[in-house]
Design a protein around this motif. Structure first.
Motif, PDB file in Angstrom:
ATOM      1  N   TYR A 334       0.924  -1.217  -0.151  1.00  0.00           N
ATOM      2  CA  TYR A 334      -0.325   0.279   0.403  1.00  0.00           C
ATOM      3  C   TYR A 334       0.300   1.273  -0.110  1.00  0.00           C
ATOM      4  N   GLU A 337       1.690   2.203  -3.583  1.00  0.00           N
ATOM      5  CA  GLU A 337       0.829   2.132  -4.645  1.00  0.00           C
ATOM      6  C   GLU A 337       0.693   3.944  -3.681  1.00  0.00           C
ATOM      7  N   ASP A 340       3.131   6.229  -5.026  1.00  0.00           N
ATOM      8  CA  ASP A 340       3.224   6.208  -6.806  1.00  0.00           C
ATOM      9  C   ASP A 340       2.013   7.639  -7.307  1.00  0.00           C
TER      10      ASP A 340
END
Length: 515
Positions: A334, A337, A340
């Motif tokens: 997580y 993610e 990003d």
């Protein structure tokens, strides 16, 4: 001496406690249930913290009392080194750890050794002791018959609900309003807490109407509810039993004399003989001094053990009760993610902080477990006689002795043993229980624990002849014969701490019970 400005270079040392170190120290002092609440709060604040699938997977750490657990760096070393990041100091290898025994029911079946001594009990004193008015909870300990304590922790109808239901059936209008307000002032024991005059003023009602509503409440079930003191509670029950004559009234109004056992004075005041006086006292003993306790009040909370101690081979296995501890993980996927999608500097800094906090918390919790196991292992090693033979083998022990044995600071041991409970074949004990003062043996041998002396005093008093009650001086002699060199005032202090009355009080109580 020149008074001119100048620059000096000075070198000094100081200990700086980072927020992470403060957190680690705080975690040591928390019990398992408090840790569970703390983790729940951290899960809400930190999106990178996650609970593993099967949140109740156990991560227990076995520690043998003979060999002891691994030797990772502890909180003391962190403080001494002043490590700010703390990552390396808390790293550990958990591949070899064995995790099992989520709860006591999973533990290996072990029988308590013969002659296990029960902990020092409390006996009632004062009026309750004189009249024998005490509630019997029933027994159903581990391995025994009867109703277990856990089965009593039910959401029964509370006293307030029971009285409100009766008020709704018996009253209406203003009288019902007053009664409901008065019931709100009734405590769990069934007594009205609050001045009726002040309550009437608050409600804006007359004192007569308020008293009338109280009279109705005092006629409700359980009998004796709504009383403002013990004498009124006894009087209500005597009236209900049709035993409230002038003699009983005088006795109830002088319950302090009953508690002191002033029989000659009571006989003169009540104008009765010995037989009638004993009948009146027997009648009083049949009344309930706390009628409200028949109904459920605040749900009792059972103490949850933080540690289990079970025999294993020639030693002992000390295991954490991780049934109450979720297994925390750092959700790095997580984090990737979210990284990003984070383009500004503030977002990246916040994510980095969350990752560091999550990693530290996971490692701090692991370190907490190992520290607790390390301290508990030393306690079991020092007090092995207690676990094998009972309280009579409990040795004097101090925080300093344990701290020196495991190479930790005394304050760390104090935090570890605070509000934490150990479950073993002999029962449930707070870790602080095993730290007791010592009393020198009269034969010149090793000092004995104060708890062992208390157990010896209780045994002597429990087995005393009702016709030959042991005085404190006699207890001193008997204890000395058993090897306990102890002063009379110390005997009295220990006896009172256990709730045991003096020789005069015990003689009076046994006489009332017909022993």
């Amino acid at each position: 001496m020149a008074l001119t400005p100048r620059l000096d270079l000075r070198q000094s040392q100081s200990l700086v406690m980072t927020p992470q170190l403060q957190q680690a120290i705080k975690l040591l002092a928390l019990s398992n249930l408090e840790i569970e609440s703390y983790i729940a709060e951290e899960l809400e604040k930190n999106p990178l913290l996650d609970v593993a699938d099967g949140a109740r997977e156990t991560r227990d750490v076995d520690g043998e009392a003979d060999g002891g657990p691994p030797e990772p760096k502890g909180s003391d070393e962190l403080l001494q080194s002043g490590v700010s990041e703390g990552e390396a100091a808390l790293d550990m290898n958990t591949e070899a750890d064995i995790y099992h025994h989520d709860c006591p029911s999973d533990m290996v079946d072990s029988k308590a050794s013969d002659g296990a001594e029960a902990g020092a009990g409390l006996t009632t004193s004062g009026l309750d002791g004189a009249l024998g008015m005490n509630g019997d909870m029933g027994s159903g300990g581990p391995g025994g018959d009867g109703t277990g304590f856990e089965n009593m922790l039910q959401d029964d109808l509370s006293l307030q609900d029971h009285l409100q239901a009766q008020a709704g059936e018996m009253l209406s209008g203003d009288a019902l309003f007053i009664a409901r307000h008065l019931i709100g002032h009734v405590d769990d024991s069934g007594y009205l807490r609050g001045d009726i005059t002040e309550i009437a003023d608050q409600l804006g009602t007359s004192l007569a109407d308020t008293q009338a509503a109280l009279d109705v409440i005092q006629g409700m079930e359980p009998c004796g509810v709504g009383a403002r003191d013990l004498s009124e509670c006894m009087a209500i029950q005597a009236k209900d039993a049709d035993r409230y004559d002038p003699c009983m009234s005088r006795m109830i109004n002088n319950l302090d004399l009953v508690a002191r056992g002033a029989w000659p004075q009571l006989k003169r005041m009540c104008r009765v003989d010995d037989e009638d006086l004993m009948d009146m006292i027997a009648e009083l003993r049949g009344y309930d001094p706390k009628p409200g306790l028949k109904y459920g009040g605040t749900t009792a909370q059972a103490v949850v053990p933080d540690l289990f101690v079970v025999p294993r081979g020639k030693g002992w296995a000390i295991e954490l009760n991780t049934a109450t501890l979720p297994r925390l993980l750092v959700n790095r996927q997580y984090y990737v993610e979210m990284s990003d999608g984070a383009h500004d500097k503030a977002s990246k800094a916040w994510l980095s902080e969350c990752l560091n906090d999550a990693s530290w918390l996971v490692k701090a919790l692991d370190q907490r477990q190992r520290t607790i196991i390390k301290v508990a292992s030393e306690i079991v090693k020092q007090q092995e006689g207690f676990f094998r033979k009972g309280v009579s083998e409990l040795k004097p022990l101090t925080l300093r002795q344990v701290a020196e044995a495991i190479d930790m600071h005394e304050s760390t041991v104090s935090r570890v043993t605070s509000r934490k409970y150990l479950s073993c074949a002999r029962g449930l004990f707070e870790l602080k229980y095993f730290f007791t003062s010592g009393i020198q043996s009269s034969d010149g041998g090793e000092a004995v624990s104060a708890e062992a002396v208390k157990a010896a005093i209780k045994t002597l008093i429990d087995n005393e002849d009702p016709k030959k009650i042991l005085s404190d001086d006699k207890l001193v002699e008997l204890l000395k014969a058993d090897g306990f060199e102890i002063a009379r005032r110390t005997v009295a202090k220990y006896r009172e701490a256990m709730g045991l009355g003096s020789s005069v009080q015990r003689r009076r109580q046994k006489k009332l019970r017909g022993e």
